[in-house]
Design a protein around this motif. Structure first.
Motif, PDB file in Angstrom:
ATOM      1  N   ARG A 108      12.071   3.964  -5.163  1.00 22.87           N
ATOM      2  CA  ARG A 108      11.316   2.804  -4.677  1.00 22.87           C
ATOM      3  C   ARG A 108      12.230   2.067  -3.719  1.00 22.87           C
ATOM      4  N   GLU A 130       5.946   1.743  -1.482  1.00 19.26           N
ATOM      5  CA  GLU A 130       5.532   2.214  -2.794  1.00 19.26           C
ATOM      6  C   GLU A 130       6.537   3.255  -3.299  1.00 19.26           C
ATOM      7  N   ARG A 131       6.527   3.477  -4.610  1.00 17.45           N
ATOM      8  CA  ARG A 131       7.378   4.525  -5.157  1.00 17.45           C
ATOM      9  C   ARG A 131       6.958   5.872  -4.570  1.00 17.45           C
TER      10      ARG A 131
END
Length: 123
Positions: free
Chosen positions: A39, A44-45
């Motif tokens: 992340r 976003e991850r």
């Protein structure tokens, strides 16, 4: 109880290298996939790399040629060798694994996450 313990994060200059490790421990029959996610600030991850139980590696395009995922099945450990690091690689790297665990009447699959390790690429 199954857990993933990560190590190897830290501060590195651009162009430098780091190796992350993630070891699975607990009541484990076997481990299926093992993967690294990250992340990064403002994003976003994302999946960085994954490897199957047979060791077949897959890397996301942004790290191909720079990062290498590998695993030691005897130690239930996955590694991420990161070379030529860039400031955009800065973020929290988390380990993920699919684990086969014993149950009273057989076995089951558990997805486990590590606590995350911080990688900072800065001069």
């Amino acid at each position: 109880q199954v857990q993933l313990v990560e190590s190897g994060g830290g501060l590195v200059q651009p162009g430098g290298s780091l190796t992350l490790s993630c070891a699975a421990s607990g009541s484990i029959l076997s481990v299926t996939h093992m993967a690294w996610y990250r992340r990064t600030p403002g994003k976003e991850r994302e999946l960085v790399a994954t490897t199957t139980s047979g060791g077949v590696p897959i890397h996301t395009d942004s790290v191909k040629g720079r990062f290498t995922i590998s695993r030691d099945n005897a130690k239930n450990t996955v590694y991420l060798q990161m070379n030529n690091l860039k400031p955009d690689d800065t973020g929290v790297y988390s380990c993920n694994a699919g684990v086969i665990i014993p149950l009273p009447l057989g076995s089951g699959t558990l997805e486990v996450w590590g606590q995350g390790t911080l990688v900072t690429v800065s001069s």
